[in-house]
Design a protein around this motif. Structure first.
Motif, short mmCIF file in Angstrom:
data_model
loop_
_atom_site.label_atom_id
_atom_site.label_comp_id
_atom_site.label_asym_id
_atom_site.label_seq_id
_atom_site.Cartn_x
_atom_site.Cartn_y
_atom_site.Cartn_z
N GLY B 140 0.78 -1.23 0.00
CA GLY B 140 0.00 0.00 0.00
C GLY B 140 0.81 1.28 0.00
O GLY B 140 0.27 2.37 0.19
N GLN B 141 2.11 1.18 -0.22
CA GLN B 141 2.92 2.40 -0.22
C GLN B 141 2.58 3.25 -1.45
O GLN B 141 2.53 2.73 -2.56
N PRO B 142 2.40 4.56 -1.24
CA PRO B 142 2.01 5.41 -2.36
C PRO B 142 3.22 5.83 -3.20
O PRO B 142 4.36 5.70 -2.77
N SER B 143 2.95 6.33 -4.39
CA SER B 143 3.98 6.98 -5.19
C SER B 143 3.48 8.39 -5.50
O SER B 143 2.37 8.77 -5.13
N TYR B 144 4.31 9.15 -6.22
CA TYR B 144 3.93 10.52 -6.57
C TYR B 144 2.66 10.56 -7.43
O TYR B 144 1.94 11.55 -7.43
N VAL B 145 2.38 9.47 -8.16
CA VAL B 145 1.20 9.50 -9.03
C VAL B 145 0.00 8.79 -8.40
O VAL B 145 -1.06 8.71 -9.02
N THR B 146 0.16 8.27 -7.20
CA THR B 146 -1.00 7.69 -6.51
C THR B 146 -1.91 8.83 -6.08
O THR B 146 -1.44 9.79 -5.48
N PRO B 147 -3.21 8.73 -6.38
CA PRO B 147 -4.09 9.84 -5.99
C PRO B 147 -4.00 10.08 -4.49
O PRO B 147 -4.16 9.14 -3.71
N PRO B 148 -3.73 11.33 -4.05
CA PRO B 148 -3.54 11.59 -2.62
C PRO B 148 -4.77 11.26 -1.80
O PRO B 148 -4.67 10.93 -0.62
N GLU B 149 -5.94 11.35 -2.42
CA GLU B 149 -7.16 11.13 -1.65
C GLU B 149 -7.43 9.64 -1.42
O GLU B 149 -8.31 9.27 -0.67
N ARG B 150 -6.61 8.81 -2.06
CA ARG B 150 -6.79 7.37 -1.91
C ARG B 150 -6.56 6.96 -0.44
O ARG B 150 -5.66 7.46 0.21
N THR C 72 15.90 9.98 12.05
CA THR C 72 16.35 8.92 11.16
C THR C 72 15.19 8.15 10.53
O THR C 72 15.40 7.12 9.90
N ALA C 73 13.97 8.67 10.70
CA ALA C 73 12.85 8.06 9.95
C ALA C 73 13.13 8.24 8.46
O ALA C 73 13.50 9.33 8.02
N ARG C 74 12.96 7.16 7.73
CA ARG C 74 13.29 7.21 6.29
C ARG C 74 12.22 7.96 5.52
O ARG C 74 11.03 7.87 5.84
N ASN C 75 12.64 8.65 4.51
CA ASN C 75 11.71 9.43 3.69
C ASN C 75 10.55 8.59 3.17
O ASN C 75 9.40 9.03 3.14
N SER C 76 10.84 7.35 2.77
CA SER C 76 9.77 6.51 2.22
C SER C 76 8.76 6.15 3.30
O SER C 76 7.55 6.11 3.05
N ASP C 77 9.26 5.88 4.51
CA ASP C 77 8.35 5.50 5.60
C ASP C 77 7.48 6.68 6.02
O ASP C 77 6.30 6.50 6.33
N VAL C 78 8.07 7.87 6.03
CA VAL C 78 7.28 9.05 6.40
C VAL C 78 6.21 9.30 5.33
O VAL C 78 5.05 9.55 5.64
#
Lengths: 698, 189, 332
Positions: B140-150, C72-78
């Motif tokens: 479930g990790q988002p990316s820059y193109v994942t809709p923020p409202e998701r 030290t929280a990683r950018n991806s985790d935040v």
């Protein structure tokens, strides 16, 4: 000559794919023999001058440092056609980044640190590094790259242009571009018993072997060069580059194997690049868009080390009807890094300008850009008068238009808006000549029923291993999996470089000839083969040495759709489609990959790639992959590549034309033309980055 | 296969400074490996030059191309920017550790089937990156193109746009991107 | 790269003591910028103090309803943290707009704040640069500077701060928590980075020996929406030409809370106070957004080749404010 082959095995899976996806494939940079030392070169930090002192003593006292080579102690080199290889031979600094020393040490970390701290004194001279269309030192060379005459004239351009009812006169410019293959240039060299073995990241081991033999004054048979896996080259590994010379020197000096890997940041100065160009194109045409006069004038730069002239005006000699024509190149030697080959030298840059000008002509006469090109199809190659062996441009344009949905396109620029986005479409033609070089190969039949083709071809990612096996299997009339291919080493029969889109044609012809002869030899035998098998050798010097009575080129058409963000000036390509006429496509799977790869590099040329000459320091500013923007995955939409069937009996036994470069040719123009169609803004300076576009958008 | 260079004795480290060298243990592709390295040695160089695992490639050495991508404790990282000494005790999976004997990892298989490579130099990094991508999206990790409202819960559907954005840390100069995206879509099924 | 010693303390006090004992030492977290700079010869610490073993990687809600993010929280985790995504979408988006997944998996909150400019002269140890070698000059002013500053630069330095994350944090009124030999203190993110003035070698107000222990965000204003938008040369994996982070509330067609910050324009994340003045209480209209952006960017002093950044930043601000307002007006 008519092809006698059966239909090739279509879409054979890339033979080395498994080695590449598992990490087993060993590139030059992956070779570290026992006892290997590590070399790090030292680039000059002045743009022009002389080395007055290299303070090696301080560095040599460091633990682990084995040697510092400079122009004062480096081995003297013999002859080289390419003066960029005459390294550490004198005190001259012709440009910033030129190597002035090499540090050799026990570990890469120690070598690198020592190279960083090595103190070098220079006598600095004034430098001149900026290309200008009015530079006073511009001159007309004898030849442009590829042996093309620098200037060609047919008819009388000036009066014909003046008399034309419709005239386009536009100047286009491009910054320098850099090849940046993913594998940095690297060599591991080892002197042993008076002979030299080099693992080199190269597009042609035979050539590297010959050049090193000349430089180190060895008989060629004492030099072995291996380029088994090569991490891309795109021209920048087409001839030997500094690593193989410096590593060989360092190995001879220390008596140990030496590995030398260029840092990415140094590539911009020492392995070649596409020179910047300023190109003026003038087209005179009838009101129907039929060309009467065509002039393409190219201004470019070279270094003071060697003359390399990007042959950007050459494609205008073959593309369109042009009763009156002038095509010429002028060049100025500046205190800059030496330019060289980058994917489709000449065609890529020249066809950006010519195909942009054709789009401007289409607008001027109010004719659809596809139709305009069809109206200017010549009966024979304009410049030579030779008939075309085959010319599929019209078919590519029509097929591309059909697949792209070009028909009914609204020609008006700047009228399609979707929220903040403007969108539009563009087209451009592509061309690339058919080049062939002499090549040797051998074919062997073993008593085990297996066949082996040996040729010093290089697979830089083109799929040569796979396609050569297909060619051999067909010529032998045997199953594909019974054929082995050995390539990538100078111990194999001599072969030309993987360059000029000529590899498959040249190597394949030799392989075909050897296999055809082997098949005949086997047909005349009965009983089991001898234990050593049967070997036949072939050489295509005679066949390839004859000048063809035909003008031979591959052609193509590129269609692009772009979206321009009026908020930011960002241009994103939403669709890109290419259709090619390139003779017989031997392996659709790998061919498609090559076409798409070329188009992707063309996308970068249009939108993201840019090398800025720093006037104060004389180097290119974008020397890393964070600032030199090779397109990333997110930049590249679903690109399509297609081809039209072409049966051309005037090429080689396979009926193939080269496909490695044509994908980049015209892609930038198609995108730039689409940007014009989207926005109504005609920018004539690549790349089309937001800083350039935004001021023109509303 | 040729042996690795292990010619630098510990006593010859820079300026003889003993503290500039460290001994550490990495778990690499399931096997504990103990090595002594110059503190300056990156994880990438440790893998390549000390452990002879040359599948991980050095394209830029500055975290700008992704050819060196490996999985560190299951997460994709640029091994060129990680000092080996920092990774002491960690588990590293390189491209050499993905296949199960002769059986390729599904991502590797898809890369072969879709011709998602040309020169092959960026390929190990692309594949390690893609393997991690599948986990990240499933997680479930988002990316820059994942809709923020998701909603932050549940897996992210891997559209071509998502794959392209998530693979943008791996540069391919041969331009195999469309085939890479196809291969990852196939492997995600 | 110069040789260095390496230690990995397990307690924060020990890390700070180690630093104090070794002049020139540096803390090492993700290393994505520091190791890069060491390879370039721009940084050459004799000692690296690895802080990855310190208990500084938590992301947790504060008693005041805000959020504390460990150094030290990683950018991806935040970026993926549910609270960040729901309450501070501008931060999540800014993080996801930066670098690549691989880099974000290594890069930390503290390190991201401390990353140094990508000015090509700063990164080239063979050239002058006042930031790297004070007093040596600034070739960027007359040289290649398309990517560099239009706001707040000085005769000594025209560098930009490259972070995306810090721009969002500035707009979110975040505070940096610092711990040093003299104890703890907090500094608002918007005041953490400096303008270059005549000391471009100092990027931030951090004192020698101080360690970032984390960042604290206040609870978001009720009904606020936030967003981050970035313009760049390629579609991903590129530094910002310009970017904007905004947090907005709108009620009955009027703007309530307004926070705006620009990236890619200055030596620091540029909190747009003048623009906010215009926005607060004004009607939520395109005309207001334009006036606000213009009020802020009136101070811009573009260099020869980076004037495009002014309209770019203006357009980005107007666009983001418009989008946010259309999503946040509580009157619907």
């Amino acid at each position: 000559m008519t092809s006698q082959l059966v239909r090739p095995t279509t879409g054979a899976v890339r033979r080395d794919a498994r080695q590449k996806v598992t990490g087993e494939a060993r590139y030059a940079v992956d070779r570290t023999p026992p006892g290997c030392l590590h070399a790090c070169p030292v680039p000059a930090t002045v743009a022009r001058g002389r080395v007055t002192a290299v303070h090696a003593e301080a560095v040599l006292q460091r633990p682990g440092v084995r040697a510092v080579l400079t122009h004062e102690n480096a081995p003297r080199l013999g002859e080289a056609d390419d003066p960029t290889l005459l390294l550490l031979q004198d005190d001259r600094v012709p440009h910033r980044g030129w190597y002035v020393a090499v540090v050799v040490a026990d570990t890469p970390e120690i070598a690198r640190e020592a190279a960083e701290v090595l103190d070098v004194d220079y006598a600095v001279e004034d430098h001149d590094v900026l290309l200008r269309a009015d530079h006073p030192d511009l001159y007309t060379p004898e030849e442009a790259n590829g042996g093309h005459p620098a200037v060609r004239e047919r008819g009388d351009f000036a009066p014909a242009f003046a008399a034309s009812p419709v005239r386009v006169d536009a100047t286009y410019s491009m910054s320098a571009l850099h090849n940046h293959p993913m594998e940095p240039h690297a060599s591991t060299a080892r002197w042993e018993d008076g002979g030299l073995t080099v693992y080199d990241s190269s597009q042609g081991a035979s050539t590297v072997r010959d050049v090193l033999a000349g430089l180190f004054e060895l008989p060629p048979e004492r030099v072995t060069v291996v380029s088994a896996f090569v991490g891309g080259g795109f021209g920048s590994k087409g001839t030997p580059r500094p690593p193989c010379v410096l590593a060989s020197m360092a190995s001879r000096h220390t008596g140990r194997p030496v590995r030398l890997v260029l840092p990415r940041r140094e590539l911009a100065a020492v392995v070649g690049h596409r020179a910047p160009t300023v190109q003026r194109v003038r087209i005179g045409a009838s009101e129907e868009g039929v060309i009467s006069a065509l002039s393409h004038e190219v201004v470019t730069q070279t270094s003071t080390v060697k003359e390399f002239v990007e042959q950007a005006a050459v494609p205008a000699r073959a593309m369109y009807t042009s009763p009156h024509s002038f095509t010429g190149h002028r060049v100025v030697a500046l205190d800059v890094p030496s330019p060289s080959w980058m994917r489709a030298p000449g065609e890529a840059s020249g066809m950006y300008a010519l195909e942009s000008a054709m789009d401007e002509l289409a607008g001027a006469v109010g004719v659809d850009p596809v139709e305009l090109r069809l109206r200017n199809e010549p009966d024979a190659e304009p410049d030579s008068g030779k008939p075309f062996s085959s010319r599929g441009l019209a078919d590519c344009l029509r097929e591309g238009a059909r697949r792209f949905g070009w028909e009914g396109r609204d020609p008006r620029p700047g009228v399609r808006r979707d929220g903040d986005l403007l969108w539009g479409t563009g087209v451009a033609s592509a061309t690339y000549p058919v080049l062939l070089s002499p090549c040797k190969a051998s074919a062997h039949a073993g008593p085990d029923g297996l066949y082996t083709v040996r040729v010093d071809a290089t697979d830089i990612g083109t799929g040569a291993r796979t396609v050569l096996a297909q060619i051999a299997a067909e010529a032998l009339g045997v199953p594909l999996d019974s054929v082995r291919v050995e390539l990538g080493s100078s111990v194999l029969p001599d072969a030309p470089v993987a360059g000029g889109s000529s590899g498959t044609g040249s190597w394949g012809w030799a392989a075909h000839k050897a296999c055809t002869a082997l098949r005949e030899e086997l047909a005349g035998r009965s009983g089991p083969l001898p234990s050593e098998g049967v070997t036949v050798e072939a050489d295509t010097e005679e066949e390839t040495g004859q000048e063809s009575p035909y003008a031979r080129h591959a052609f193509g058409a590129h269609f692009a759709e772009v979206r321009v963000d009026t908020v930011t000036g960002e241009v994103r390509v939403s669709r890109l489609l290419g259709v090619y006429a390139a003779g017989r496509i031997l392996n659709p799977r790998t061919a498609r990959s090559q076409f798409i790869g070329g188009m992707t590099m063309g996308l970068g040329m249009a939108l993201t790639e840019h090398s800025t000459m720093d006037p104060a320091f004389g180097d290119y500013t974008e020397r890393d992959l964070a600032s030199y923007h090779v397109p990333a995955c997110a930049d590249v939409p679903a690109i399509e590549a297609h081809w039209v069937e072409e049966h051309d009996p005037h090429l080689n036994p396979m009926g193939s034309k080269g496909i490695g470069e044509i994908g980049i040719v015209g892609t930038a123009a198609a995108i730039a033309n689409a940007v014009h169609h989207a926005t109504g803004v005609r920018l004539r300076d690549l790349p089309l980055t937001p800083d350039r576009l935004l001021p023109h958008l509303r | 296969m040729e042996p690795v260079d292990r010619t630098a004795p510990a006593g010859e480290t820079p300026e003889g400074a003993p503290e500039a060298v460290s001994t550490l243990t990495l778990r690499v592709n399931g096997t504990a490996r103990t090595l002594t390295v110059d503190n300056r040695t990156t994880l990438l160089d440790a893998l390549r030059d000390h452990l002879d695992l040359t599948g991980s490639k050095k394209g830029c050495d500055h975290g700008q191309c992704g050819a060196c991508t490996v999985l560190l404790d299951g997460r994709r990282v640029n091994s060129c920017l990680l000092l080996a000494v920092v990774c002491a005790g960690a588990s590293v999976t390189t491209v050499e550790g993905l296949s199960d004997g002769d059986r390729l990892h599904p991502v590797q298989e898809a890369f072969v089937a879709r011709d998602a490579l040309q020169c092959g130099y960026c390929t190990p990094g692309q594949i390690c990156s893609a393997v991690a991508l599948l986990h990240e999206a499933a997680d479930g990790q988002p990316s820059y193109v994942t809709p923020p409202e998701r909603s932050p819960d549940g897996p992210v559907s891997l559209t071509p746009e998502e794959i392209r954005e998530r693979m943008s840390g791996n540069i391919c100069r041969c331009g195999a991107y469309p085939n890479i995206v196809d291969a990852i879509e196939e492997a995600a099924r | 790269m110069k040789p260095f010693a390496y230690v990995r303390p397990e307690r924060t006090e020990e890390a700070i003591d180690r630093f104090a004992a070794q002049p020139g030492a540096r803390f090492l977290a993700g290393g994505t910028n520091l190791v890069d700079l060491m390879k370039l010869g721009v940084a050459g610490p004799p000692l690296l103090i690895d802080i990855n073993g310190l208990p500084l990687d938590a992301v947790e809600e504060t008693a005041a309803g805000g959020l504390h993010i460990g150094a030290t929280a990683r950018n991806s985790d935040v970026a993926a943290h549910p609270l960040v995504r729901v309450r501070y979408p501008a931060l999540s988006q800014a993080l996801l707009a930066g670098a690549s997944p691989q880099l974000r998996n290594a890069a930390t909150t503290g390190g991201n704040l401390l990353q140094r400019t990508r000015c090509p002269y700063f990164q080239d140890a063979s050239k002058p640069c006042n930031k790297r070698a004070p007093g040596s000059g600034c070739p960027a002013r007359e040289g290649v500077h398309r990517d560099l500053a239009v706001l707040g630069h000085s005769a000594h330095c025209v560098a930009t701060h490259p972070s995306d994350m810090a721009v969002a944090l500035a707009a979110l009124d975040a505070e940096v928590r610092l711990r040093g030999p003299a104890g703890e203190r907090t500094v608002p993110v918007a005041e953490f980075h400096r303008l270059p003035g005549d000391r471009p070698d100092r990027d931030t107000v951090i004192e020698d020996g101080e360690l970032i222990t984390g960042v604290t965000l206040p609870a978001p204003p009720s009904g606020a929406r936030g967003a981050y938008r970035k313009a760049r040369d390629r579609a991903s994996y590129a530094f910002a030409l310009a970017s904007v982070a905004a947090v907005l509330t709108v009620e009955d067609g009027r703007i309530g809370h307004a926070a705006l910050a620009f990236g890619g324009l200055a030596h620091k994340p540029w909190r747009a106070h003048a623009a906010e003045e215009v926005l607060r209480g004004a009607p939520a209209t395109a005309e207001t957004y334009r006036r606000a952006a213009d009020a802020e960017l009136a101070a811009a002093e573009p260099l020869r080749d980076n004037g495009f950044k002014v309209p770019l930043a203006r357009n980005l601000a107007v666009s983001v404010l418009h989008d946010l307002a259309s999503r946040t007006d509580t009157t619907g």
